[in-house]
Design a protein around this motif. Structure first.
Motif, PDB file in Angstrom:
ATOM      1  N   LYS A   7       0.646  -1.145  -0.067  1.00  0.00           N
ATOM      2  CA  LYS A   7      -0.037  -0.001   0.064  1.00  0.00           C
ATOM      3  C   LYS A   7       0.435   1.229   0.064  1.00  0.00           C
ATOM      4  O   LYS A   7       0.975   2.525  -0.745  1.00  0.00           O
ATOM      5  N   TYR A   8       2.048   1.660   0.590  1.00  0.00           N
ATOM      6  CA  TYR A   8       3.098   2.236   1.342  1.00  0.00           C
ATOM      7  C   TYR A   8       2.994   2.972  -0.226  1.00  0.00           C
ATOM      8  O   TYR A   8       3.165   4.157  -0.691  1.00  0.00           O
ATOM      9  N   ALA A   9       3.805   1.387  -0.696  1.00  0.00           N
ATOM     10  CA  ALA A   9       4.342   1.866  -2.215  1.00  0.00           C
ATOM     11  C   ALA A   9       3.609   2.274  -3.122  1.00  0.00           C
ATOM     12  O   ALA A   9       3.961   3.242  -4.367  1.00  0.00           O
ATOM     13  N   GLU A  10       2.162   1.329  -3.255  1.00  0.00           N
ATOM     14  CA  GLU A  10       1.336   2.289  -3.786  1.00  0.00           C
ATOM     15  C   GLU A  10       0.538   3.467  -4.278  1.00  0.00           C
ATOM     16  O   GLU A  10       0.901   4.907  -4.896  1.00  0.00           O
ATOM     17  N   ASN A  11       1.128   4.458  -2.776  1.00  0.00           N
ATOM     18  CA  ASN A  11       1.020   5.402  -2.202  1.00  0.00           C
ATOM     19  C   ASN A  11       1.997   6.451  -2.210  1.00  0.00           C
ATOM     20  O   ASN A  11       1.221   7.393  -2.511  1.00  0.00           O
ATOM     21  N   TYR A  12       2.877   5.841  -3.515  1.00  0.00           N
ATOM     22  CA  TYR A  12       3.785   7.049  -3.166  1.00  0.00           C
ATOM     23  C   TYR A  12       4.183   6.929  -4.470  1.00  0.00           C
ATOM     24  O   TYR A  12       5.443   7.083  -5.135  1.00  0.00           O
ATOM     25  N   THR A  13       3.455   6.297  -4.857  1.00  0.00           N
ATOM     26  CA  THR A  13       3.650   6.456  -7.059  1.00  0.00           C
ATOM     27  C   THR A  13       2.281   7.442  -7.736  1.00  0.00           C
ATOM     28  O   THR A  13       1.515   7.545  -6.920  1.00  0.00           O
ATOM     29  N   ALA A  14       2.944   7.856  -8.778  1.00  0.00           N
ATOM     30  CA  ALA A  14       2.011   8.603  -9.351  1.00  0.00           C
ATOM     31  C   ALA A  14       0.913   8.329  -9.249  1.00  0.00           C
ATOM     32  O   ALA A  14       0.956   6.579 -10.190  1.00  0.00           O
ATOM     33  N   ARG A  15      -0.615   8.746  -9.616  1.00  0.00           N
ATOM     34  CA  ARG A  15      -1.543   8.774 -10.038  1.00  0.00           C
ATOM     35  C   ARG A  15      -2.111   8.032 -11.180  1.00  0.00           C
ATOM     36  O   ARG A  15      -0.954   9.462 -12.644  1.00  0.00           O
ATOM     37  N   GLU A  16      -3.099   7.032 -11.873  1.00  0.00           N
ATOM     38  CA  GLU A  16      -2.532   7.380 -13.147  1.00  0.00           C
ATOM     39  C   GLU A  16      -4.070   8.169 -13.352  1.00  0.00           C
ATOM     40  O   GLU A  16      -4.867   8.808 -12.666  1.00  0.00           O
ATOM     41  N   SER A  17      -4.370   8.677 -15.294  1.00  0.00           N
ATOM     42  CA  SER A  17      -5.420   8.689 -16.323  1.00  0.00           C
ATOM     43  C   SER A  17      -6.605   8.580 -15.407  1.00  0.00           C
ATOM     44  O   SER A  17      -7.155   7.834 -15.069  1.00  0.00           O
ATOM     45  N   PHE A  40      -3.833  -0.884 -11.487  1.00  0.00           N
ATOM     46  CA  PHE A  40      -3.212   0.540 -10.863  1.00  0.00           C
ATOM     47  C   PHE A  40      -1.205   0.227 -11.456  1.00  0.00           C
ATOM     48  O   PHE A  40      -0.502   0.718 -12.000  1.00  0.00           O
ATOM     49  N   TYR A  41      -1.183  -0.849 -10.760  1.00  0.00           N
ATOM     50  CA  TYR A  41       1.091  -0.669  -9.991  1.00  0.00           C
ATOM     51  C   TYR A  41       1.449  -0.472 -10.915  1.00  0.00           C
ATOM     52  O   TYR A  41       2.354  -0.294 -11.730  1.00  0.00           O
ATOM     53  N   GLN A  42       1.015  -1.783 -11.993  1.00  0.00           N
ATOM     54  CA  GLN A  42       1.747  -2.260 -12.601  1.00  0.00           C
ATOM     55  C   GLN A  42       1.677  -1.379 -13.979  1.00  0.00           C
ATOM     56  O   GLN A  42       1.880  -2.061 -14.389  1.00  0.00           O
ATOM     57  N   GLY A  43       0.520  -0.989 -13.884  1.00  0.00           N
ATOM     58  CA  GLY A  43       0.392   0.236 -15.367  1.00  0.00           C
ATOM     59  C   GLY A  43       1.093   1.264 -15.273  1.00  0.00           C
ATOM     60  O   GLY A  43       1.961   1.907 -16.354  1.00  0.00           O
ATOM     61  N   ARG A  44       1.278   2.047 -13.946  1.00  0.00           N
ATOM     62  CA  ARG A  44       2.811   2.560 -14.307  1.00  0.00           C
ATOM     63  C   ARG A  44       3.542   2.147 -13.907  1.00  0.00           C
ATOM     64  O   ARG A  44       5.224   3.394 -14.736  1.00  0.00           O
ATOM     65  N   VAL A  45       3.999   1.390 -13.789  1.00  0.00           N
ATOM     66  CA  VAL A  45       5.135   0.672 -14.182  1.00  0.00           C
ATOM     67  C   VAL A  45       6.072   0.626 -16.110  1.00  0.00           C
ATOM     68  O   VAL A  45       6.885   1.010 -16.051  1.00  0.00           O
ATOM     69  N   LEU A  46       5.002  -0.196 -16.528  1.00  0.00           N
ATOM     70  CA  LEU A  46       4.716  -0.329 -17.599  1.00  0.00           C
ATOM     71  C   LEU A  46       4.944   1.549 -18.650  1.00  0.00           C
ATOM     72  O   LEU A  46       5.307   1.303 -19.619  1.00  0.00           O
ATOM     73  N   SER A  47       3.853   1.805 -17.616  1.00  0.00           N
ATOM     74  CA  SER A  47       3.876   3.492 -18.109  1.00  0.00           C
ATOM     75  C   SER A  47       5.909   4.283 -17.707  1.00  0.00           C
ATOM     76  O   SER A  47       5.687   4.587 -18.765  1.00  0.00           O
ATOM     77  N   LEU A  48       5.957   4.054 -16.846  1.00  0.00           N
ATOM     78  CA  LEU A  48       7.449   4.724 -17.486  1.00  0.00           C
ATOM     79  C   LEU A  48       7.911   3.776 -17.411  1.00  0.00           C
ATOM     80  O   LEU A  48       9.382   4.368 -18.209  1.00  0.00           O
ATOM     81  N   SER A  50       7.994   2.699 -20.840  1.00  0.00           N
ATOM     82  CA  SER A  50       7.813   3.617 -22.024  1.00  0.00           C
ATOM     83  C   SER A  50       8.095   4.460 -22.278  1.00  0.00           C
ATOM     84  O   SER A  50       8.924   4.628 -23.252  1.00  0.00           O
ATOM     85  N   LYS A  51       8.313   5.685 -21.028  1.00  0.00           N
ATOM     86  CA  LYS A  51       8.327   6.597 -21.128  1.00  0.00           C
ATOM     87  C   LYS A  51       9.709   6.927 -21.000  1.00  0.00           C
ATOM     88  O   LYS A  51      11.262   7.588 -21.888  1.00  0.00           O
ATOM     89  N   MET A  52      11.091   5.832 -20.380  1.00  0.00           N
ATOM     90  CA  MET A  52      11.906   5.142 -20.440  1.00  0.00           C
ATOM     91  C   MET A  52      12.858   5.278 -21.523  1.00  0.00           C
ATOM     92  O   MET A  52      13.546   5.203 -22.414  1.00  0.00           O
ATOM     93  N   ILE A  53      11.898   4.682 -23.038  1.00  0.00           N
ATOM     94  CA  ILE A  53      12.610   3.997 -23.430  1.00  0.00           C
ATOM     95  C   ILE A  53      11.647   4.543 -25.016  1.00  0.00           C
ATOM     96  O   ILE A  53      12.860   4.566 -25.497  1.00  0.00           O
ATOM     97  N   GLN A  54      10.412   5.570 -25.133  1.00  0.00           N
ATOM     98  CA  GLN A  54      10.328   6.091 -25.367  1.00  0.00           C
ATOM     99  C   GLN A  54      10.329   5.796 -27.011  1.00  0.00           C
ATOM    100  O   GLN A  54      10.821   5.871 -28.423  1.00  0.00           O
ATOM    101  N   PRO A  55       9.031   4.652 -27.342  1.00  0.00           N
ATOM    102  CA  PRO A  55       9.551   3.655 -28.593  1.00  0.00           C
ATOM    103  C   PRO A  55       8.658   4.745 -29.686  1.00  0.00           C
ATOM    104  O   PRO A  55       7.720   5.408 -29.163  1.00  0.00           O
TER     105      PRO A  55
END
Ligand SMILES: C[S@@+](CC[C@H](N)C(=O)[O-])C[C@H]1O[C@@H](n2cnc3c(N)ncnc32)[C@H](O)[C@@H]1O
Length: 213
Positions: A7-17, A40-48, A50-55
């Motif tokens: 829960k703590y890890a989720e709370n300190y992860t940026a919100r989704e759209s 939510f949490y896995q989605g944020r990992v995938l988004s980040l 993707s942002k790092m790879i900039q495909p």
């Protein structure tokens, strides 16, 4: 990890759209197959990632409601696109209607049909591939996309821990075909000298693979 720490890890992860929140809300409220959603949490990992790879081009195998496709779209390079495949016309129609409401509506291409038939016909060079469909075909999908993936491109495969059942396969117990296929996929990736990989124990397990040769 204990639940409070998760829960703590989720709370300190940026919100989704808001669109992603809406997909998840409707999915959990209305559907019996909601465990398929990245969430939510896995989605944020995938988004980040993707942002790092900039495909420029992401290929997603297994659209479902379009949740993860929208997550990947968040990291696209200028002019980039997500191609997402699914065999299910009903969920694909729902995914399209959600994508229409998002800022990425022109950046996601939906293809209906079996991935083993669609992938060989793709002409694009791929920067990022997400394997998240029928488990028995994971290794087939890996081989089908590999030559289309650029050097330095990545493959991400979901559910590679399969609720822990891969341990039974590893210890030689009799297991169902999906479990066997996922364990064989993990073994195959580890032995592939052309790639670097890490199996991240996030949610049901994400195998992250980078093409190095
Ligand atoms: C786990 S869901 C995808 C979840 C989605 N990627 C997400 O994270 O929100 C798996 C999807 O794969 C699709 N699928 C199963 N077999 C397939 C095949 N042979 N070709 C394409 N899609 C397939 C299913 O219809 C289902 O929608």
């Amino acid at each position: 990890m204990n639940e409070n720490l998760i829960k703590y890890a989720e709370n300190y992860t940026a919100r989704e759209s808001e669109t992603l929140r809406e997909i998840a809300r409707q999915c959990y409220e209305k559907r019996t197959d909601s465990s398929m959603l990245s969430g939510f949490y896995q989605g944020r990992v995938l988004s980040l990632l993707s942002k790092m790879i900039q495909p420029k081009v992401v290929l997603e195998i297994g659209t479902y409601l379009g949740y993860s496709a929208l997550c990947f779209a968040e990291g696209l390079a200028t002019g980039g696109k997500v191609i997402t495949l699914d065999v299910n016309a009903e969920t694909q129609a729902t995914a399209k209607s959600f994508a229409e409401k998002s800022e990425y509506k022109d950046r996601i291409e939906f293809r209906l049909g079996s991935a083993t038939e669609i992938i060989p016909k793709l002409d694009e060079t791929l920067d990022l591939v997400f394997i998240d469909a029928d488990k028995e075909n994971y290794s087939n999908y890996y081989h089908l996309v590999f030559d289309k993936l650029r050097l330095g491109g990545c493959i991400i495969a979901d559910n590679v821990l399969w609720s822990g059942k891969v341990l039974q396969a590893e210890s030689g117990e009799e297991v169902d075909p999906d479990t066997r296929a996922l364990h064989e996929f993990n073994q195959m990736v580890l032995q592939d000298r052309r790639v670097a990989n890490v199996l991240l124990p996030i949610r049901d397990g994400l195998m992250i693979v980078r093409k190095e040769k």
